[in-house]
Design a protein around this motif. Structure first.
Motif, short mmCIF file in Angstrom:
data_model
loop_
_atom_site.label_atom_id
_atom_site.label_comp_id
_atom_site.label_asym_id
_atom_site.label_seq_id
_atom_site.Cartn_x
_atom_site.Cartn_y
_atom_site.Cartn_z
N LEU A 112 -59.17 -129.31 74.32
CA LEU A 112 -60.26 -129.66 75.24
C LEU A 112 -60.94 -130.97 74.83
CD1 LEU A 112 -61.92 -126.16 75.82
CD2 LEU A 112 -60.71 -127.54 77.52
N ILE A 113 -61.18 -131.11 73.53
CA ILE A 113 -61.84 -132.34 73.04
C ILE A 113 -60.94 -133.55 73.28
CG2 ILE A 113 -62.69 -133.52 70.99
CD1 ILE A 113 -63.53 -130.76 69.90
N ALA A 114 -59.66 -133.42 72.95
CA ALA A 114 -58.73 -134.53 73.13
C ALA A 114 -58.55 -134.84 74.61
CB ALA A 114 -57.39 -134.21 72.49
N GLY A 115 -58.47 -133.81 75.44
CA GLY A 115 -58.30 -134.03 76.88
C GLY A 115 -59.49 -134.72 77.49
N ALA A 160 -59.41 -138.30 79.34
CA ALA A 160 -59.84 -138.45 80.74
C ALA A 160 -60.76 -139.65 80.91
CB ALA A 160 -60.52 -137.18 81.21
N GLY A 161 -61.54 -139.97 79.87
CA GLY A 161 -62.42 -141.13 79.95
C GLY A 161 -61.68 -142.46 79.94
N GLN A 162 -60.36 -142.42 79.68
CA GLN A 162 -59.56 -143.64 79.64
C GLN A 162 -58.83 -143.88 80.96
OE1 GLN A 162 -59.46 -145.80 77.02
NE2 GLN A 162 -61.02 -144.51 76.05
N GLY A 167 -54.45 -133.31 76.35
CA GLY A 167 -54.98 -132.07 75.80
C GLY A 167 -53.86 -131.17 75.32
N LEU A 168 -52.81 -131.04 76.13
CA LEU A 168 -51.67 -130.22 75.73
C LEU A 168 -50.94 -130.81 74.52
CD1 LEU A 168 -50.22 -129.22 79.22
CD2 LEU A 168 -51.35 -127.72 77.57
N LEU A 169 -50.80 -132.14 74.51
CA LEU A 169 -50.13 -132.77 73.38
C LEU A 169 -50.89 -132.52 72.09
CD1 LEU A 169 -49.01 -136.24 74.83
CD2 LEU A 169 -47.53 -134.36 74.07
#
Length: 971
Positions: free
Chosen positions: A132-135, A139-141, A77-79
């Motif tokens: 948020l979307i990327a994080g 997280a699902g991975q 998410g931060l990246l």
């Protein structure tokens, strides 16, 4: 009249001002309370999950999974936020000074001025949203990450690139995720930067696209990063060909490289990688050249190359090189596919031997008697079908309305009174809330909390003294249950039918069972979450949407809440990386009822191994009728599977234990590295538990489906498809669903290098027919006894003769005169015939089919065993008798095919032909006419007419017999 359309409105004016302090305070209070309530709802879900995992001693799984998800969410998410935010900031910083403004810039100036006071907040909002979307996506991975970090080698190389299988199973999925994340970051950054440059004048569209030097350099770098990632994608695609699924018309579903992949796509991907790398360098070079001419040319060349080299060239190779001589071109790759698939599904050691299938017909009394003796010793013929007698158990042993049995029971092995092991049908008497006399919250969740006792029955026959006749011979029955099982804890708090939550152990007593009055109990087990804490009570009240949990006086000191009570969901929760078998089965072990759950490790990244869809492969007539038997799959499409874990769930205290079963499986070793301490060593399995472990059905069904094609190991034959098998439809089921495999104890014959089994082995069996044909093609059995030295050994008898298959045997049995008479007699009794499992047993170079036949209806509206149908491929016709022994006598002729007509004393003397006496013929004609009248009367519902016609028929038959006897005496 005054003009009402103009002037000030008449009447008092209403002034809308600020709300009063009291109203504002109230609104603020309500807002704060709403936020607090939403926060507590989210907290309740998290807190109850944590309490549950802690209650089952698997808090490490919850913590490891949670922290992994949080870590991935935060990092990626931060990246993503940083990538997008930095590029927006950089584009804004590189904006040109606004001097002479065009009409386009004048119109944009309003937007610039509008957002100027909120630039920082807009930047934070955009970066937070994409972060948020990327994080959340990252997280699902968590499974992919843990497998990559903890992966162990398979010590098997793929045949194309020479890489360990672990690269494809554990590494490649993570690299693909990183690549996808990189593409998303590059595209979002490019879009955000381009919009910012456009908004602040660095990029202009009107009058031809133009950009400042700063904007050109910035966007070129982003485009260069995108193209560089595309180069990496081309390179990874080379390895992806080894696990690529495609439709191969010769074989259907295909995984791995084919000729066109190895000789066209593989070099094309390498060339495209080089072109993309050069194109990326050209984009980066615009930092110095400040022109897009060369990068655009390079990008166009890359796109054109992708079309020509990556698309057109492989199509030409396929059309003009492969298709004219496809079998020869594909042979090498078919061989690789066969070898990999057989290894991945653990069927490479299957022993396939030829078998006549015709059977032998005894010509002498000695040969008949010997064959009859072989039939008795060949198998323990399980006449009590666990798929049929569930309602019988339920009716005869439910004993209280608030108990129930599953529709499909289970088969296990227990010792009888003499100490001999026998196949046993077992079912647990579980709680049925629908049968509670008075439904309310207290009764549903406090009073009626558990089932009681395991009911077992001998699998090979009925109780000769039972009323009604045909009932199972129960070896453990009653309430409390008594019988051959040693003393054990009979209360069942966790079971397949126990899906509601219960609150136990507090001031409210539970109903234990009813016998000589109500017997009560209070739960003493270790499981459950303590509700003495008010925070816990509030959390569960919110999580279960049940406010009474918060304030009920029935909850007090010592109260615990039990939930997640089915064996499969408990195992799936504590080991979310496992695929759960569809059939959990109970066993009485060490004084407790233990649910035994088979669990699998799977992957879809085994190179060259064809994929299968677990949901489709494991479906049969049982799963169609009982959704509870469906497999619980983490990933539905797999191309590697192992029964690596045996799990147990205690029916009383819900304790879950995971045992390592396959000690060589690298996927299990990987997960054991990720979750240390969760899986116990195989040596921890107690001898008593091991007696009840068995080969799992779902794995067997996957393997048999693969063997329909992959029993062939020669590439030309595999390509031609001339020897494809199929799993037949269940002949006892009107729906077109596959026949389920059956557990029974039998002896496999000696064939080739495979020695004959001297003793009956607990086995799982199935049959095959040729593709599109009904005759029997093969018989498959696996040694299912975990204590056997040959556990897991799969033997296949490849039938070399034209012998009837299950559907044909069922049709022949239905056409038997005795069956027709039996069915006709049932019509007037409001009863139905129910066919049990059609068992197939190899015997003396032939196959013996045994099918129990039940009757449901009349005075007993549940299935009762009434007849046994038997067919042997060496005999002419199937037989249909009251008992298995009578059927064997009839089919093998050991005591005469028809006991009512004694055989001739001299076997060489032929049976005399029927008499031609006219009196006999006249009597038989009258009998046939009377039978026809009886049949018509029965169809019309005229029972008195039916009885009268049957009496006429009986009289006519008696006259015919008397006349025949007199005529032979005179001769």
């Amino acid at each position: 009249m005054p003009d009402r359309g103009s002037g000030p409105p008449s009447g008092p004016r209403i002034r809308v001002g600020r709300p009063s302090r009291r109203v504002r305070t109230l609104l603020m209070t309500l807002g704060v309370l709403a936020v607090l309530f939403m926060a507590f709802v989210m907290f309740a879900g998290f807190w109850t999950d944590w309490l549950w995992y802690r209650s089952v001693d698997y808090s490490s799984v919850f913590a490891k999974t949670l922290w992994t998800k949080i870590g991935l969410f935060a990092v990626f998410g931060l990246l993503m936020a940083a990538a997008v935010g930095v590029n927006i900031w950089l584009a804004h910083r590189l904006r040109p000074p606004l001097s002479a403004m065009s009409l386009e810039q004048q119109s944009l100036d309003r937007y610039r001025m509008g957002i100027a006071p909120y630039k920082k907040w807009i930047l934070l909002a955009i970066t937070a949203l994409v972060g948020l979307i990327a994080g959340a996506s990252a997280a699902g991975q968590w499974r992919t990450w843990l497998m990559w970090v903890n992966g162990v080698p398979f010590n098997q190389k793929d045949p194309q690139f020479g890489l360990d299988v672990a690269f494809y199973a554990f590494d490649l999925p993570w690299y693909r995720f990183l690549l996808g994340f990189g593409f998303a970051a590059a595209v979002l950054s490019l879009i955000a930067a381009a919009l910012t440059h456009y908004l602040y004048g660095g990029l202009r569209v009107t009058g031809g696209a133009r950009a400042t030097s700063a904007a050109t350099g910035h966007l070129s770098v982003l485009l260069g990063l995108f193209v560089a990632l595309k180069a990496v994608a081309y390179w990874l695609d080379r390895y992806g060909l080894a696990v690529k699924s495609s439709d191969f018309k010769a074989t259907g579903n295909w995984t791995g490289l084919r000729y066109v992949d190895a000789n066209a796509y593989l070099p094309a991907k390498t060339i495209l990688f080089c072109i993309a790398a050069i194109c990326a360098v050209l984009f980066f070079a615009t930092l110095w050249r400040r022109t897009w001419q060369l990068p655009v040319i390079g990008f166009g060349l890359m796109v054109l190359s992708a079309i020509l080299i990556g698309g057109l060239y492989p199509a030409i190779v396929q059309k003009f090189q492969v298709e004219p001589n496809e079998q020869a071109k594909e042979q090498e790759y078919i061989e690789k596919n066969i070898e990999a698939t057989r290894k991945a599904y653990d069927i490479d050691g299957v022993q396939i031997t030829d078998y006549s299938g015709k059977g032998k017909t005894g010509d002498s009394d000695t040969a008949k008697a010997d064959q009859r003796k072989q039939a008795d010793a060949q198998a323990s013929y399980r006449l009590i079908d666990p798929n049929v007698v569930g309602p019988t158990f339920d009716t005869l042993q439910r004993l209280r309305k608030y108990y129930q049995f599953p529709t499909t029971l289970d088969v296990d092995r227990y010792k009888d009174a003499s100490g001999k092991e026998q196949d046993t049908v077992i079912g647990l008497r579980e709680l049925d809330l629908d049968g509670i006399p008075k439904r309310n919250w207290i009764n549903d969740h406090f009073t009626y909390t558990h089932g009681y006792g395991a009911i077992t029955a001998k699998g090979t026959g009925t109780d000769p003294n039972a009323d009604p006749a045909g009932s199972p011979e129960f070896t453990d029955k009653g309430l409390p249950t008594t019988g051959q099982l040693p003393t054990y804890e009979q209360r069942i708090y966790y079971g397949e039918k126990t899906e509601q939550y219960s609150i136990v152990g507090g001031p409210q007593k539970e109903l234990d069972y009813e016998k000589d009055g109500e017997q009560t109990t209070s739960y003493k087990g270790d499981s459950g979450v303590n509700l003495s804490n008010p925070i816990n009570r509030a959390a569960y009240a919110v999580a279960f949407s049940e406010p009474q949990i918060m304030y009920s006086g029935a909850i007090g000191e010592g109260s615990k809440i039990l939930y997640n009570r089915t064996p499969k969901e408990r195992v799936e929760a504590v080991a979310p990386w496992l695929t759960i078998d569809g059939d959990a089965y109970p066993a009485v072990v060490d004084g407790r009822i233990q649910w035994i759950v088979d669990a699998y490790t799977t992957t879809n990244g085994y190179p060259y191994a064809s994929r299968t869809t677990l949901g489709d492969t494991t479906a049969d007539s049982l799963t169609a009728a009982n959704n509870q038997r469906a497999v619980v799959a983490q990933q539905n499409q797999v191309n590697y599977i192992r029964n690596s874990v045996k799990a147990t769930v205690d029916a009383y205290d819900g304790k879950v234990k995971l045992y390592q079963w396959d000690e060589k499986d690298p996927v299990l070793k990987t997960w054991m590295n990720a979750f240390p301490g969760t899986v116990e060593k195989k040596s921890a399995i107690s001898p008593e538990l091991k007696e009840h472990l068995r080969y799992p059905q779902d794995l067997f069904k996957v393997q048999r489906e693969l063997l329909t094609r992959y029993h062939v190991t020669e590439a030309p034959q595999f390509y031609s498809g001339s020897d494809v098998w199929q799993v037949p439809d269940d002949p006892t089921n009107k729906e077109k669903n596959a026949v389920p495999p059956y557990y029974l104890s039998l002896k496999m014959p000696e064939k080739g290098k495979t020695p004959a089994q001297q003793d009956q082995k607990f086995s799982l069996t199935t049959t095959f027919t040729p593709n599109g044909r009904p005759n029997l093609q093969a018989f498959m059995a696996v040694d299912a006894d975990a204590n056997s030295s040959e556990y897991g050994t799969i033997r296949v008898l490849n039938v070399k003769s034209e012998v009837p298959g299950p559907q044909q045997v069922q049709s022949e049995l239905n056409g038997n005169n005795e069956v027709a008479t039996f069915v006709r007699d049932l019509r007037g009794t409001d009863s139905d015939i129910v066919y049990g499992n059609l068992l197939t047993i190899p015997l003396d170079e032939g196959f013996l089919y045994v099918e129990p036949v039940y009757v449901k209806g009349g005075n007993a509206n549940y299935p009762l065993l009434k007849k046994v149908g038997v067919s042997y491929t060496g005999a002419r016709d199937p037989v249909f008798k009251d008992t298995l022994a009578e059927s064997f006598d009839a089919v093998f002729g050991a005591q005469g095919a028809d006991p009512e007509v004694p055989p001739s004393e001299d076997p060489d003397k032929p049976t005399p032909p029927p008499s031609s006496d006219p009196t006999v013929k006249e009597a038989l004609d009258e009998a046939q006419k009377a039978f026809d009248e009886a049949d018509k009367a029965l169809k019309a519902g005229d029972l008195s007419g039916y009885d009268e016609a049957m009496k006429k028929a009986e009289d006519a038959v008696k006259r015919a017999i008397e006349a025949e006897g007199k005529a032979r005496k005179d001769d």
